[in-house]
Design a protein around this motif. Sequence first.
Motif, PDB file in Angstrom:
ATOM      1  N   TYR A 214       0.850  -1.183   0.000  1.00  0.00           N
ATOM      2  CA  TYR A 214       0.000   0.000   0.000  1.00  0.00           C
ATOM      3  C   TYR A 214       0.886   1.233   0.000  1.00  0.00           C
ATOM      4  O   TYR A 214       1.699   1.417   0.888  1.00  0.00           O
ATOM      5  CB  TYR A 214      -0.921   0.013   1.207  1.00  0.00           C
ATOM      6  CG  TYR A 214      -1.720   1.270   1.335  1.00  0.00           C
ATOM      7  CD1 TYR A 214      -2.793   1.515   0.486  1.00  0.00           C
ATOM      8  CD2 TYR A 214      -1.401   2.221   2.297  1.00  0.00           C
ATOM      9  CE1 TYR A 214      -3.528   2.675   0.599  1.00  0.00           C
ATOM     10  CE2 TYR A 214      -2.131   3.389   2.418  1.00  0.00           C
ATOM     11  CZ  TYR A 214      -3.204   3.607   1.571  1.00  0.00           C
ATOM     12  OH  TYR A 214      -3.936   4.764   1.677  1.00  0.00           O
ATOM     13  N   LEU A 215       0.767   2.053  -1.030  1.00  0.00           N
ATOM     14  CA  LEU A 215       1.538   3.284  -1.105  1.00  0.00           C
ATOM     15  C   LEU A 215       0.602   4.457  -0.925  1.00  0.00           C
ATOM     16  O   LEU A 215      -0.302   4.699  -1.730  1.00  0.00           O
ATOM     17  CB  LEU A 215       2.239   3.383  -2.469  1.00  0.00           C
ATOM     18  CG  LEU A 215       3.255   2.287  -2.753  1.00  0.00           C
ATOM     19  CD1 LEU A 215       3.772   2.414  -4.173  1.00  0.00           C
ATOM     20  CD2 LEU A 215       4.395   2.341  -1.758  1.00  0.00           C
ATOM     21  N   PHE A 216       0.810   5.183   0.144  1.00  0.00           N
ATOM     22  CA  PHE A 216      -0.023   6.343   0.442  1.00  0.00           C
ATOM     23  C   PHE A 216       0.607   7.569  -0.212  1.00  0.00           C
ATOM     24  O   PHE A 216       1.777   7.856  -0.020  1.00  0.00           O
ATOM     25  CB  PHE A 216      -0.132   6.557   1.951  1.00  0.00           C
ATOM     26  CG  PHE A 216      -0.929   7.753   2.330  1.00  0.00           C
ATOM     27  CD1 PHE A 216      -2.313   7.742   2.218  1.00  0.00           C
ATOM     28  CD2 PHE A 216      -0.316   8.901   2.780  1.00  0.00           C
ATOM     29  CE1 PHE A 216      -3.065   8.840   2.561  1.00  0.00           C
ATOM     30  CE2 PHE A 216      -1.041  10.020   3.122  1.00  0.00           C
ATOM     31  CZ  PHE A 216      -2.422   9.983   3.016  1.00  0.00           C
ATOM     32  N   GLN A 217      -0.180   8.258  -0.991  1.00  0.00           N
ATOM     33  CA  GLN A 217       0.327   9.472  -1.637  1.00  0.00           C
ATOM     34  C   GLN A 217      -0.556  10.637  -1.250  1.00  0.00           C
ATOM     35  O   GLN A 217      -1.767  10.532  -1.225  1.00  0.00           O
ATOM     36  CB  GLN A 217       0.317   9.309  -3.171  1.00  0.00           C
ATOM     37  CG  GLN A 217       1.239   8.217  -3.642  1.00  0.00           C
ATOM     38  CD  GLN A 217       1.173   8.066  -5.155  1.00  0.00           C
ATOM     39  OE1 GLN A 217       0.372   8.690  -5.824  1.00  0.00           O
ATOM     40  NE2 GLN A 217       2.019   7.205  -5.683  1.00  0.00           N
ATOM     41  N   ARG A 218       0.071  11.767  -1.005  1.00  0.00           N
ATOM     42  CA  ARG A 218      -0.684  12.985  -0.668  1.00  0.00           C
ATOM     43  C   ARG A 218      -0.780  13.873  -1.863  1.00  0.00           C
ATOM     44  O   ARG A 218      -0.012  13.933  -2.712  1.00  0.00           O
ATOM     45  CB  ARG A 218      -0.006  13.727   0.457  1.00  0.00           C
ATOM     46  CG  ARG A 218      -0.157  12.994   1.747  1.00  0.00           C
ATOM     47  CD  ARG A 218       0.461  13.799   2.859  1.00  0.00           C
ATOM     48  NE  ARG A 218       0.194  13.080   4.083  1.00  0.00           N
ATOM     49  CZ  ARG A 218      -0.393  13.611   5.127  1.00  0.00           C
ATOM     50  NH1 ARG A 218      -0.762  14.868   5.105  1.00  0.00           N
ATOM     51  NH2 ARG A 218      -0.608  12.920   6.202  1.00  0.00           N
TER      52      ARG A 218
END
Length: 64
Positions: free
Chosen positions: A60-64
């Motif tokens: 899971y890659l969280f990007q803002r």
Amino acid sequence: MNIAIFTDTYFPQVSGVATSIQTLKETFEENGHNVYIFTTSDPKVTGVEHNVFRYESVLYLFQR
């Protein structure tokens, strides 16, 4: 009672979370409950574990 525990940390990983879940599972089983663990796969695990279900996970890659 049937109890399901969902976790991304379980043996053979070594951590306080894995130890706590194992202790919780054993305590419930000693009191007559059925405990099912749902966790991520681990290359160190070979064979079948009683009531432990391992599934592949995705990053899971969280990007803002």
